[in-house]
Scaffold this motif. Structure first.
Motif, mmCIF file in Angstrom:
data_model
loop_
_atom_site.group_PDB
_atom_site.id
_atom_site.type_symbol
_atom_site.label_atom_id
_atom_site.label_comp_id
_atom_site.label_asym_id
_atom_site.label_seq_id
_atom_site.Cartn_x
_atom_site.Cartn_y
_atom_site.Cartn_z
ATOM 1 N N ASP A 1 0.903 68.919 -34.103
ATOM 2 C CA ASP A 1 -0.259 69.599 -33.252
ATOM 3 C C ASP A 1 -0.729 70.934 -33.824
ATOM 4 O O ASP A 1 -1.851 71.121 -33.908
ATOM 5 N N ALA A 2 0.381 71.549 -34.275
ATOM 6 C CA ALA A 2 0.011 72.973 -35.215
ATOM 7 C C ALA A 2 -0.847 72.526 -36.308
ATOM 8 O O ALA A 2 -2.020 73.414 -36.520
ATOM 9 N N PHE A 3 -0.674 71.594 -36.997
ATOM 10 C CA PHE A 3 -1.628 71.381 -38.265
ATOM 11 C C PHE A 3 -2.919 70.780 -37.731
ATOM 12 O O PHE A 3 -3.902 71.018 -38.568
ATOM 13 N N GLU A 4 -2.934 69.836 -36.617
ATOM 14 C CA GLU A 4 -4.263 69.259 -36.406
ATOM 15 C C GLU A 4 -4.955 70.585 -35.940
ATOM 16 O O GLU A 4 -6.470 70.397 -36.033
ATOM 17 N N ARG A 5 -4.702 71.438 -35.298
ATOM 18 C CA ARG A 5 -5.420 72.806 -34.928
ATOM 19 C C ARG A 5 -6.003 73.627 -36.192
ATOM 20 O O ARG A 5 -6.697 74.351 -35.998
ATOM 21 N N HIS B 1 -1.244 79.033 -40.373
ATOM 22 C CA HIS B 1 -0.858 78.077 -41.439
ATOM 23 C C HIS B 1 0.474 78.423 -41.830
ATOM 24 O O HIS B 1 1.471 77.492 -41.703
ATOM 25 N N GLN B 2 0.915 79.678 -41.891
ATOM 26 C CA GLN B 2 2.579 79.959 -41.788
ATOM 27 C C GLN B 2 3.179 79.565 -40.700
ATOM 28 O O GLN B 2 4.315 79.005 -41.030
ATOM 29 N N ALA B 3 2.895 79.429 -39.408
ATOM 30 C CA ALA B 3 3.443 79.040 -38.194
ATOM 31 C C ALA B 3 3.649 77.502 -38.315
ATOM 32 O O ALA B 3 4.589 77.107 -38.213
ATOM 33 N N GLY B 4 2.757 76.895 -38.919
ATOM 34 C CA GLY B 4 2.894 75.406 -38.812
ATOM 35 C C GLY B 4 3.975 75.066 -40.112
ATOM 36 O O GLY B 4 4.621 74.125 -39.910
ATOM 37 N N VAL B 5 3.702 75.617 -41.204
ATOM 38 C CA VAL B 5 4.713 75.603 -42.470
ATOM 39 C C VAL B 5 6.338 75.724 -41.861
ATOM 40 O O VAL B 5 6.995 75.091 -42.298
#
Length: 98
Positions: free
Chosen positions: A26-30, A77-81
């Protein structure tokens, strides 16, 4: 243009429906809509069942090295990583294309 490819391998015992994985996807989809420097943004689950295959892929592009740096350092991006780091490993390739 620079192509940014990332292939993710879920850790042993981690499945796609794991809540951590769902949150990571979900984080990367956004991200595609959150980071203006992204010229293109695609992602998805691998459909191959070969033993050497990775599980999930991101295929994106940016205009230049400065845009790539901005993307990589972006808080979203950092949060998704940070999420994906909890349950996977990955490989990255960045290359120039026309």
């Amino acid at each position: 243009m620079i192509r940014h490819l990332v292939l993710f391998k879920l850790d042993a015992g981690v499945e796609r429906d794991d809540p951590r994985v769902v949150a990571g996807v979900d984080a990367f989809e956004r991200l595609g809509g959150q980071i203006p420097e992204l010229a293109s943004w695609e992602l998805g689950w691998n459909i191959s069942d070969r033993p050497i295959a990775y599980d999930f892929a991101i295929n994106s592009s940016v205009a230049d090295a400065a845009a790539l740096k901005t993307y990589l350092e972006h808080p979203a991006h950092q949060a998704g990583v940070a999420l994906w780091r909890e349950f996977s490993t990955w490989v990255v390739a960045d290359y120039v294309f026309e």
